[in-house]
Design a protein around this motif. Structure first.
Motif, PDB file in Angstrom:
ATOM      1  N   VAL A 461      -5.347   4.505   2.628  1.00 62.24           N
ATOM      2  CA  VAL A 461      -6.164   5.712   2.685  1.00 62.24           C
ATOM      3  C   VAL A 461      -7.165   5.693   1.534  1.00 62.24           C
ATOM      4  CG1 VAL A 461      -6.157   8.228   2.685  1.00 62.24           C
ATOM      5  CG2 VAL A 461      -4.231   6.987   3.690  1.00 62.24           C
ATOM      6  N   ALA A 462      -8.444   5.764   1.879  1.00 62.00           N
ATOM      7  CA  ALA A 462      -9.491   5.764   0.860  1.00 62.00           C
ATOM      8  C   ALA A 462      -9.846   7.197   0.501  1.00 62.00           C
ATOM      9  CB  ALA A 462     -10.729   5.023   1.362  1.00 62.00           C
ATOM     10  N   THR A 463      -9.697   7.547  -0.768  1.00 61.31           N
ATOM     11  CA  THR A 463     -10.101   8.863  -1.279  1.00 61.31           C
ATOM     12  C   THR A 463     -10.990   8.624  -2.490  1.00 61.31           C
ATOM     13  OG1 THR A 463      -8.120   8.993  -2.670  1.00 61.31           O
ATOM     14  CG2 THR A 463      -7.995   9.994  -0.493  1.00 61.31           C
ATOM     15  N   GLY A 464     -12.261   8.923  -2.367  1.00 63.69           N
ATOM     16  CA  GLY A 464     -13.184   8.642  -3.468  1.00 63.69           C
ATOM     17  C   GLY A 464     -13.343   7.155  -3.667  1.00 63.69           C
ATOM     18  N   ARG A 465     -13.189   6.696  -4.897  1.00 66.80           N
ATOM     19  CA  ARG A 465     -13.350   5.276  -5.210  1.00 66.80           C
ATOM     20  C   ARG A 465     -12.029   4.508  -5.169  1.00 66.80           C
ATOM     21  NH1 ARG A 465     -16.536   5.991 -10.814  1.00 66.80           N
ATOM     22  NH2 ARG A 465     -14.895   7.565 -10.998  1.00 66.80           N
ATOM     23  N   GLU A 466     -10.948   5.182  -4.795  1.00 65.99           N
ATOM     24  CA  GLU A 466      -9.619   4.580  -4.807  1.00 65.99           C
ATOM     25  C   GLU A 466      -9.075   4.414  -3.390  1.00 65.99           C
ATOM     26  OE1 GLU A 466      -8.290   6.834  -8.955  1.00 65.99           O
ATOM     27  OE2 GLU A 466      -7.663   7.605  -6.993  1.00 65.99           O
ATOM     28  N   ILE A 467      -8.111   3.496  -3.269  1.00 66.02           N
ATOM     29  CA  ILE A 467      -7.417   3.278  -1.996  1.00 66.02           C
ATOM     30  C   ILE A 467      -5.925   3.399  -2.268  1.00 66.02           C
ATOM     31  CG2 ILE A 467      -6.978   1.694  -0.081  1.00 66.02           C
ATOM     32  CD1 ILE A 467      -9.661   0.310  -0.878  1.00 66.02           C
ATOM     33  N   GLN A 468      -5.292   4.365  -1.614  1.00 64.86           N
ATOM     34  CA  GLN A 468      -3.851   4.600  -1.785  1.00 64.86           C
ATOM     35  C   GLN A 468      -3.081   3.919  -0.660  1.00 64.86           C
ATOM     36  OE1 GLN A 468      -1.923   6.897  -4.187  1.00 64.86           O
ATOM     37  NE2 GLN A 468      -0.586   5.311  -3.354  1.00 64.86           N
ATOM     38  N   ILE A 469      -2.077   3.107  -1.027  1.00 62.41           N
ATOM     39  CA  ILE A 469      -1.203   2.481  -0.047  1.00 62.41           C
ATOM     40  C   ILE A 469       0.031   3.365   0.131  1.00 62.41           C
ATOM     41  CG2 ILE A 469       0.092   0.419   0.596  1.00 62.41           C
ATOM     42  CD1 ILE A 469      -2.903  -0.026   0.368  1.00 62.41           C
ATOM     43  N   LEU A 470       0.366   3.685   1.377  1.00 68.62           N
ATOM     44  CA  LEU A 470       1.561   4.477   1.686  1.00 68.62           C
ATOM     45  C   LEU A 470       2.452   3.691   2.631  1.00 68.62           C
ATOM     46  CD1 LEU A 470      -1.109   6.688   1.909  1.00 68.62           C
ATOM     47  CD2 LEU A 470       0.847   8.193   1.596  1.00 68.62           C
ATOM     48  N   SER A 471       3.769   3.845   2.460  1.00 68.86           N
ATOM     49  CA  SER A 471       4.746   3.176   3.318  1.00 68.86           C
ATOM     50  C   SER A 471       5.602   4.219   4.013  1.00 68.86           C
ATOM     51  CB  SER A 471       5.641   2.235   2.494  1.00 68.86           C
ATOM     52  OG  SER A 471       4.871   1.254   1.851  1.00 68.86           O
ATOM     53  N   LYS A 472       5.922   3.967   5.283  1.00 68.74           N
ATOM     54  CA  LYS A 472       6.740   4.909   6.031  1.00 68.74           C
ATOM     55  C   LYS A 472       8.166   4.898   5.505  1.00 68.74           C
ATOM     56  CE  LYS A 472       6.051   5.281  10.461  1.00 68.74           C
ATOM     57  NZ  LYS A 472       6.093   5.040  11.940  1.00 68.74           N
ATOM     58  N   SER A 473       8.699   6.081   5.289  1.00 75.30           N
ATOM     59  CA  SER A 473      10.058   6.225   4.787  1.00 75.30           C
ATOM     60  C   SER A 473      11.039   6.253   5.945  1.00 75.30           C
ATOM     61  CB  SER A 473      10.180   7.514   3.969  1.00 75.30           C
ATOM     62  OG  SER A 473      11.523   7.823   3.687  1.00 75.30           O
ATOM     63  N   ALA A 474      12.325   5.980   5.636  1.00 66.66           N
ATOM     64  CA  ALA A 474      13.376   6.093   6.645  1.00 66.66           C
ATOM     65  C   ALA A 474      13.534   7.540   7.090  1.00 66.66           C
ATOM     66  CB  ALA A 474      14.707   5.570   6.092  1.00 66.66           C
ATOM     67  N   GLU A 475      13.123   8.465   6.238  1.00 63.11           N
ATOM     68  CA  GLU A 475      13.180   9.882   6.567  1.00 63.11           C
ATOM     69  C   GLU A 475      12.062  10.203   7.541  1.00 63.11           C
ATOM     70  OE1 GLU A 475      12.233  14.004   4.195  1.00 63.11           O
ATOM     71  OE2 GLU A 475      13.332  12.433   3.158  1.00 63.11           O
ATOM     72  N   GLU A 476      12.410  10.825   8.638  1.00 61.49           N
ATOM     73  CA  GLU A 476      11.441  11.074   9.709  1.00 61.49           C
ATOM     74  C   GLU A 476      10.232  11.851   9.210  1.00 61.49           C
ATOM     75  OE1 GLU A 476      11.204  13.057  14.172  1.00 61.49           O
ATOM     76  OE2 GLU A 476      13.071  13.049  13.054  1.00 61.49           O
ATOM     77  N   GLY A 477       9.031  11.289   9.453  1.00 63.00           N
ATOM     78  CA  GLY A 477       7.800  11.986   9.121  1.00 63.00           C
ATOM     79  C   GLY A 477       7.343  11.813   7.693  1.00 63.00           C
ATOM     80  N   ALA A 478       8.109  11.111   6.865  1.00 60.79           N
ATOM     81  CA  ALA A 478       7.764  11.007   5.440  1.00 60.79           C
ATOM     82  C   ALA A 478       7.061   9.685   5.148  1.00 60.79           C
ATOM     83  CB  ALA A 478       9.019  11.134   4.586  1.00 60.79           C
ATOM     84  N   TRP A 479       6.076   9.746   4.246  1.00 60.78           N
ATOM     85  CA  TRP A 479       5.374   8.557   3.777  1.00 60.78           C
ATOM     86  C   TRP A 479       5.467   8.519   2.260  1.00 60.78           C
ATOM     87  CZ3 TRP A 479       2.725   4.917   6.838  1.00 60.78           C
ATOM     88  CH2 TRP A 479       2.673   5.215   8.201  1.00 60.78           C
ATOM     89  N   LEU A 480       5.759   7.337   1.706  1.00 62.71           N
ATOM     90  CA  LEU A 480       5.916   7.176   0.269  1.00 62.71           C
ATOM     91  C   LEU A 480       4.674   6.506  -0.313  1.00 62.71           C
ATOM     92  CD1 LEU A 480       9.606   5.864   0.194  1.00 62.71           C
ATOM     93  CD2 LEU A 480       8.791   8.227   0.032  1.00 62.71           C
ATOM     94  N   ARG A 481       4.192   7.035  -1.430  1.00 63.20           N
ATOM     95  CA  ARG A 481       3.017   6.452  -2.079  1.00 63.20           C
ATOM     96  C   ARG A 481       3.402   5.163  -2.797  1.00 63.20           C
ATOM     97  NH1 ARG A 481      -1.333  10.324  -2.714  1.00 63.20           N
ATOM     98  NH2 ARG A 481      -0.693  12.325  -1.836  1.00 63.20           N
ATOM     99  N   GLY A 482       2.530   4.161  -2.656  1.00 62.14           N
ATOM    100  CA  GLY A 482       2.768   2.880  -3.307  1.00 62.14           C
ATOM    101  C   GLY A 482       1.630   2.527  -4.238  1.00 62.14           C
TER     102      GLY A 482
END
Length: 633
Positions: A461-482
């Protein structure tokens, strides 16, 4: 004074608690009164943990951060199952060779998958003498959980019948049927009262719940627990019950109660008529009751097996499982749905309307979960579903192509993957429907671009000048920031994952294209060549090349490994806004603010097709999976 020590409480079988819902364990048991550091270990069958609300009931406060840790017991692997069966101490059946178990499971892959659950593996061992006879299972239809329970209960009844006959030295015809009727009627009575234990000795009940004291005072259980009626005593001997604390009875396992409840629901489809059928099937809405998942699953197995049975009849094969009635179950379910139509329910009280809606919702849920083709019914009777009222039904993956749902009530239905193409939804109430979308993710800065990896497990996900990597969690609907990818000096305008998910390419208003290593977060390549902001990027199918588009009106093709510029494509008269590589890799598609879409030969850079028709700038282009069509917007 000896310091207080924290406690660890074990709540085994959260799904087996009595009542219509689940209590807040921490409050109900006053665990906050115990020393700091007190913990609770809670076990529960995962099918009862629907949605996210269950966490609130298990935690000390509504704030769940750091309070609740979850783990799931992994199913047994194939070798673990066979190792268990090879150990004679794990099974009572010493007459059966290990090879018999293994051969039977290898011949029935669906059953082998079922018994990867420890409890079901124990049931399989106990039911094996009945299963290997295969008297009721001689077909190619796969084994279901319901089949396994049916075989276990049959084996249980056979053993109890033999004990009773041996102790009395006289024949007792239809004894197994007596056991079955007793077990079903008791289970259904407990189900209706929302209890899992029956208190039969009021004088010794001690601190039992007030609800159960009230039931004991009314003594509604005489039909099942009278010791003065010899027939009741004999029937009770065959029921899989256990004594709890000397004062109460419960089924040996909660799932046995659920099995017998499902059997009662099922048989009601065969013998119930009109109001009686509606009253039984409409007492609760299956999808709103946290106690119903296993009952619904057993009913679905029954109906799915019944459909398989019909198919075998057509080919002359033996039935999958014998039933006391013919095609009645499905007809009865359709009858419940039809009875909910708008014109049939006008003028009814709210309470009666809810019962009818519950019955219809439950019926269509079971039919759909058993993969009954609802659209086929609609084709045979085009107005059948018009005006039906089935709020809260589970219609996930339902095939409703072209179905007339005008005036229907689908409010709060679960519609994940539903096929609604061509359906008539005129005046259809769809308030609160759930298409199983992921919850909204909120970022501090505007999201400028995003891309999901091929496996759907990671997102850039690109927000401004940065790119955030997220990974899907085992918990339904949750994404973890990497990882956070930083390096661009102006806002990022495009991101794309490589086909093997090991790299990300991004572009920015800083005129550069960057290739990132997902594991390290380093920019392995910084590609410079555009003279204005870069607006879009895409990988070639083989991952060896990258194409980028820019406000400088050009497309540039890069070697992804070396970073060298391979080719420049010119022809657009305004900014390039979108690019896409064809599935075969031989063509590149582009859209532009000049209102055109161009198809380029990826090797020569020749724009052999210029598509005109848009009246404003083109912002997005895409290929169909087989490369025969393109879409632009």
């Amino acid at each position: 004074k000896e310091p207080q020590r924290p406690f660890a409480f074990i709540f085994d079988g959260y799904d087996e608690l009595a009542g219509g819902g689940y209590p807040r364990l921490w409050d109900a048991n006053r665990l906050s009164d115990f020393p700091a550091g007190t913990k609770a270990i809670i076990t529960c069958r995962p099918e009862y943990l629907a949605g996210q609300d269950y966490k609130v009931f298990m935690s000390p406060t509504k704030s769940l951060s750091g309070q609740l840790a979850e783990c799931f017991v992994s199913p047994f692997a194939r070798e673990q199952i066979f190792a268990y069966l090879r150990n004679p101490q794990e099974r009572d059946d010493t007459e059966t060779d290990t090879e018999e178990y293994e051969d039977f499971l290898k011949a029935n892959p669906a059953l082998l998958e079922l018994v990867s659950t420890p409890f079901l593996l124990k049931i399989f061992v106990a039911a094996f003498p009945h299963l290997k006879k295969k008297t009721n299972f001689e077909s190619d239809a796969p084994f279901t959980r319901g089949d396994l329970y049916h075989a276990f209960i049959e084996e249980w009844f056979c053993k109890e019948e033999m004990k009773l006959v041996n102790s009395t030295a006289r024949a007792m015809p239809e004894l197994k049927q007596t056991f079955a009727e007793f077990s079903q009627s008791l289970a259904f009575a407990m189900f209706k009262e929302r209890i899992n234990q029956v208190v039969v000795d009021e004088g010794r009940q001690g601190q039992q719940q007030q609800r159960q004291r009230h039931l004991a005072e009314r003594n509604p259980w005489e039909n099942w627990f009278s010791n003065s009626d010899s027939e009741v005593v004999r029937a009770r001997r065959g029921c899989p019950l256990r004594v709890v604390g000397g004062t109460s009875y419960s089924f040996v396992h909660q799932s046995f109660l659920e099995y017998f409840v499902a059997e009662e629901f099922w048989e009601m489809l065969g013998r119930g008529e009109g109001e009686e059928l509606v009253d039984v099937w409409g007492a609760r809405c299956f999808m709103m009751d946290p106690k119903m998942p296993a009952v619904v699953s057993f009913l679905v197995d029954r109906l799915a097996g019944f459909s398989a049975q019909e198919r075998h009849e057509e080919t002359g094969a033996k039935r999958h499982r014998l039933d006391p009635f013919e095609r009645r179950p499905r007809e009865s379910l359709l009858q419940l749905i039809e009875g909910s139509k708008l014109e049939s329910t006008r003028g009814l009280s709210y309470e009666r309307l809810r019962v009818i809606q519950n019955a219809a919702s439950n019926a269509v849920t079971v039919l759909n979960k058993a993969r009954f083709p609802l659209s086929v019914k609609a084709n045979a009777d085009p107005t059948f579903f018009r005006g039906v009222q089935v709020p809260y039904a589970d219609l996930s993956m339902a095939q409703l192509w072209g179905v007339d749902l005008a005036d229907a009530d689908l409010s709060n239905c679960f519609l994940a993957g539903v096929k609604l193409s061509g359906a008539n939804l005129t005046k259809c109430n769809m308030a609160g429907v759930n298409f199983a979308q992921w919850p909204t993710l909120v970022f501090e800065s505007p999201v400028l671009a995003l891309s999901v990896d091929a496996g759907g497990q990671q997102m850039a996900v690109a927000t401004g000048r940065e790119i955030q990597i997220l990974s899907k969690s085992a918990e339904e609907g949750a994404w973890l920031r990497g990882l956070l990818l930083e390096g661009h000096t102006c806002p990022v305008s495009g991101v794309a994952w490589s086909r093997d998910d090991s790299q990300i390419v991004s572009c920015s208003a800083d005129k550069t294209v960057r290739v990132w290593d997902v594991k390290t977060g380093d920019a392995s390549q910084v590609l410079r060549g555009h003279t204005k902001a870069v607006t879009c990027v895409a990988w070639s199918p083989d991952g060896k090349q990258i194409v980028s588009g820019s406000e400088d009106k050009t497309l540039l093709v890069w070697d992804a490994l070396s970073g060298n510029l391979s080719r420049a494509f010119k022809g657009h008269t305004k900014s390039v806004t979108s690019v896409a590589w064809s599935p075969k890799g031989s063509e590149i598609l582009s859209g532009s603010e000049d209102k055109t879409v161009r198809v380029w030969d990826a090797k020569t850079g020749n724009a052999y097709l210029v598509l005109q028709g848009h009246t404003a700038h083109v912002s997005s282009v895409a290929w169909s999976p087989n490369g025969s069509q393109i879409a632009s917007g």
